[in-house]
Scaffold this motif. Structure first.
Motif, mmCIF file in Angstrom:
data_model
loop_
_atom_site.group_PDB
_atom_site.id
_atom_site.type_symbol
_atom_site.label_atom_id
_atom_site.label_comp_id
_atom_site.label_asym_id
_atom_site.label_seq_id
_atom_site.Cartn_x
_atom_site.Cartn_y
_atom_site.Cartn_z
ATOM 1 N N LYS A 306 0.750 -1.271 -0.073
ATOM 2 C CA LYS A 306 -0.018 -0.105 0.129
ATOM 3 C C LYS A 306 0.978 1.564 -0.103
ATOM 4 N N TYR A 307 2.072 1.423 -0.736
ATOM 5 C CA TYR A 307 2.806 2.327 -1.045
ATOM 6 C C TYR A 307 2.518 3.302 -2.246
ATOM 7 N N THR A 308 1.377 2.726 -2.883
ATOM 8 C CA THR A 308 1.612 3.488 -4.172
ATOM 9 C C THR A 308 1.108 5.034 -4.139
ATOM 10 N N MET A 309 0.125 5.496 -3.380
ATOM 11 C CA MET A 309 -0.158 6.612 -3.047
ATOM 12 C C MET A 309 1.256 7.362 -2.603
ATOM 13 N N ILE A 310 1.945 7.096 -1.508
ATOM 14 C CA ILE A 310 3.195 7.657 -1.352
ATOM 15 C C ILE A 310 4.040 7.955 -2.525
ATOM 16 N N VAL A 311 4.294 6.763 -3.403
ATOM 17 C CA VAL A 311 5.065 7.128 -4.579
ATOM 18 C C VAL A 311 4.482 8.031 -5.416
ATOM 19 N N SER A 312 3.114 8.174 -5.532
ATOM 20 C CA SER A 312 2.425 9.058 -6.446
ATOM 21 C C SER A 312 2.628 10.474 -5.945
ATOM 22 N N ARG A 313 2.650 10.782 -4.490
ATOM 23 C CA ARG A 313 3.017 11.813 -4.037
ATOM 24 C C ARG A 313 4.606 12.471 -4.271
ATOM 25 N N LEU A 314 5.369 11.585 -4.367
ATOM 26 C CA LEU A 314 6.866 11.525 -4.434
ATOM 27 C C LEU A 314 7.023 12.005 -5.917
ATOM 28 N N ALA A 317 6.248 15.584 -6.254
ATOM 29 C CA ALA A 317 6.938 16.597 -5.260
ATOM 30 C C ALA A 317 7.511 17.592 -5.869
ATOM 31 N N HIS A 318 8.139 17.298 -7.296
ATOM 32 C CA HIS A 318 8.954 18.631 -7.810
ATOM 33 C C HIS A 318 7.978 19.602 -8.354
ATOM 34 N N THR A 319 6.756 19.434 -8.339
ATOM 35 C CA THR A 319 5.921 20.348 -9.054
ATOM 36 C C THR A 319 5.714 21.612 -8.148
ATOM 37 N N GLY A 320 5.758 21.153 -6.927
ATOM 38 C CA GLY A 320 5.461 22.292 -5.621
ATOM 39 C C GLY A 320 3.840 22.540 -5.532
ATOM 40 N N GLU A 321 2.849 21.431 -5.823
ATOM 41 C CA GLU A 321 1.583 21.556 -5.722
ATOM 42 C C GLU A 321 1.392 21.849 -4.178
ATOM 43 N N GLU A 322 0.910 22.764 -3.807
ATOM 44 C CA GLU A 322 0.627 23.377 -2.449
ATOM 45 C C GLU A 322 0.012 22.270 -1.482
ATOM 46 N N ARG A 323 -0.810 21.587 -1.853
ATOM 47 C CA ARG A 323 -1.608 20.497 -0.961
ATOM 48 C C ARG A 323 -0.632 19.305 -0.714
ATOM 49 N N ASN A 324 -0.148 18.958 -2.122
ATOM 50 C CA ASN A 324 0.952 17.813 -1.811
ATOM 51 C C ASN A 324 2.199 18.216 -0.973
ATOM 52 N N LYS A 325 2.546 19.474 -1.083
ATOM 53 C CA LYS A 325 3.891 19.772 -0.185
ATOM 54 C C LYS A 325 3.435 19.904 1.079
ATOM 55 N N GLY A 333 6.876 10.866 8.702
ATOM 56 C CA GLY A 333 6.927 9.323 9.013
ATOM 57 C C GLY A 333 6.488 8.537 8.134
ATOM 58 N N LYS A 334 5.621 8.817 7.310
ATOM 59 C CA LYS A 334 5.069 7.676 6.324
ATOM 60 C C LYS A 334 6.020 7.367 5.401
ATOM 61 N N THR A 335 6.513 8.780 4.637
ATOM 62 C CA THR A 335 7.619 8.663 3.627
ATOM 63 C C THR A 335 8.875 8.030 4.138
ATOM 64 N N ASP A 336 9.151 8.183 5.519
ATOM 65 C CA ASP A 336 10.437 7.557 5.842
ATOM 66 C C ASP A 336 10.197 6.037 6.055
ATOM 67 N N GLU A 337 9.010 5.524 6.277
ATOM 68 C CA GLU A 337 8.715 4.154 6.519
ATOM 69 C C GLU A 337 8.810 3.538 4.962
ATOM 70 N N PHE A 338 8.094 4.229 3.922
ATOM 71 C CA PHE A 338 8.474 3.936 2.494
ATOM 72 C C PHE A 338 9.859 3.682 2.247
#
Length: 350
Positions: A306-314, A317-325, A333-338
Motif C-alpha cells: 500500500k505504498y502507491t499513493m506515497i509514490v504518487s506524491r513523491l 513532489a517537484h511540481t510544488g503543488e501546495e496541498r501535496n507539499k 513518518g510515512k515517507t520515511d517508512e516507505f
C-alpha cells in the motif's frame, strides 16, 4: 641502550608520518572546498601541496584528476590518471580514477578508447556502477542503444538507487518500450523527487501514462498503440515483452476520459495513483527480461504494501503543488517508512 634508541626512532618516524598524512588530508579537504566553489586552479595548488607532504596519499591525486577534468584539461587528466594507475595498482580509489580517465577520452571524441579504459577498470573493479554508467553514456554517443542499455542495466544491478541510470533508461526506452520506460521514470522520481531532472522524467511519465488516449468527440475516444506491439510472433521472442500488458493498460486509460472517473478521483495525484495501480495490476509474473524479472516483482510488492499513493506524491513532489507539499511535510513518518522499506527490499542478485 641500542634497542631503546631504535624503539625511539621507530616511534618518532610513526608520529612524523602520521602528522604528515594528517596535513596532507587537511590540504585535500581545503582543495575540495575550493573545487566546489569552482576555484579549480587554487584547488590543484592544495592537492599539489598535499602530494608534496605525502606522495603516497592517493586521494590528492584523484581529486587533482577531478579538478583537471572539470577544467577540461583532458590531456593532463589522462596523463595523471596513467601515473596513478601505475603508482597505486591495487588501491580501491582507482575505480574513480578510471571514471575520470575514460570521461576525458570520451570528451575528446575518443569513444572507442574510453570504452577500453572503462572495461579495464571493470576488470579490476567488477560491477562498479559508475564505470558501467559512463560506459553506457559512451555507447549512447556511439549510437549503440543496445550496448548502452546493457551498461545501464549493469549499473542498476550494482546500485538499484542510481537515479542517473534510471533517467537514461527512461529516455532510451520512451519510444520503444513504454512500460519499462514508465517504471524507470517512476524509480528515478522516487530516488530523487526534487531535482532539476525530475521535470523531464515527470513530463515523459505523464505522456506515457496518459498520452495514448485522446478524446476526439463528445462520445468518442481514440487510443494510439504501436503496431509493433501487436506483432505477437516477433514480440514474444523478445525479453521484456509488455505488448499485451500495454494494450490492456491503454484500453483502461479510456476510463480517464469518462465522466465516471471524476467520481473516483478528484485530484491529479489521485488520478495518477489509480493509473499506477492499474499499471501494476496489468503486469504478469514470471516473464523474462531485465524489467520483468527485477521491477515487476518490486512494483507488485509496492502495491501489496500500500505504498502507491506515497509514490504518487513523491512523483509530484517537484511540481510544488501546495496541498501535496503540505502533505509531504506533515507526513515525513510515512515517507520515511516507505524509504526504509525501499532500502530493505531484496533485489535479485543479477
Amino acid at each position: 641502550m641500542k634497542k631503546n634508541i631504535l624503539l625511539l626512532f621507530s616511534c618518532l618516524s610513526f608520529v612524523l608520518g602520521f602528522a604528515q598524512s594528517e596535513k596532507a588530508k587537511a590540504l585535500v579537504n581545503e582543495g575540495i572546498v575550493l573545487h566546489d566553489k569552482g576555484e579549480y586552479d587554487n584547488a590543484i595548488k592544495k592537492y599539489d601541496a598535499a602530494i608534496a607532504e605525502d606522495a603516497n596519499y592517493i586521494d590528492a591525486y584523484y581529486e587533482k584528476t577531478f579538478s583537471l577534468y572539470s577544467m577540461k584539461k583532458y590531456d593532463e587528466c589522462i596523463e595523471l590518471s596513467k601515473q596513478v594507475i601505475k603508482q597505486f595498482p591495487d588501491n580501491p580509489l582507482l575505480k574513480a580514477v578510471y571514471v575520470q580517465y575514460g570521461s576525458s577520452l570520451d570528451d575528446q571524441g575518443k569513444s572507442a578508447d574510453a570504452i577500453k579504459i572503462y572495461n579495464e577498470g571493470l576488470k579490476k573493479f567488477p560491477g562498479y556502477f559508475l564505470l558501467n554508467f559512463n560506459k553506457g553514456i559512451t555507447y549512447s554517443i556511439m549510437n549503440d542503444a543496445d550496448k548502452a542499455y546493457e551498461s545501464y542495466q549493469e549499473a542498476l544491478v550494482s546500485n538499484p538507487f542510481h537515479a542517473s541510470s534510471y533517467y537514461r533508461v527512461g529516455e532510451l526506452l520512451k519510444s520503444t518500450n513504454h512500460i519499462p520506460a514508465m517504471m524507470a521514470c517512476i524509480m528515478q522520481l522516487i530516488v530523487e523527487p526534487e531535482t532539476d531532472r525530475a521535470a523531464t522524467s515527470f513530463a515523459t511519465l505523464k505522456e506515457l501514462m496518459f498520452g495514448s488516449v485522446k478524446k476526439t468527440g463528445d462520445n468518442s475516444i481514440t487510443i494510439t498503440m504501436d503496431a509493433g506491439m501487436l506483432d505477437t510472433k516477433k514480440s514474444k521472442k523478445k525479453p521484456d515483452n509488455f505488448g499485451m500488458q500495454e494494450m490492456i493498460f491503454n484500453m483502461s486509460a479510456a476510463l480517464d476520459k469518462d465522466s465516471v472517473m471524476n467520481t473516483i478521483t478528484k485530484t491529479e495525484i489521485e488520478k495518477f495513483d489509480l493509473r499506477l495501480q492499474l499499471l501494476i495490476s496489468s503486469l504478469n509474473d514470471n516473464e523474462k527480461g531485465f524489467f520483468s524479472e527485477r521491477y515487476v516483482p518490486f512494483f507488485k510488492s509496492m502495491k501489496e504494501n500500500k505504498y502507491t499513493m506515497i509514490v504518487s506524491r513523491l512523483v509530484f513532489a517537484h511540481t510544488g503543488e501546495e496541498r501535496n507539499k503540505i502533505w509531504l511535510t506533515a507526513n515525513t513518518g510515512k515517507t520515511d517508512e516507505f524509504y526504509d522499506w525501499l532500502k530493505a527490499y531484496k533485489w535479485p542478485a543479477k
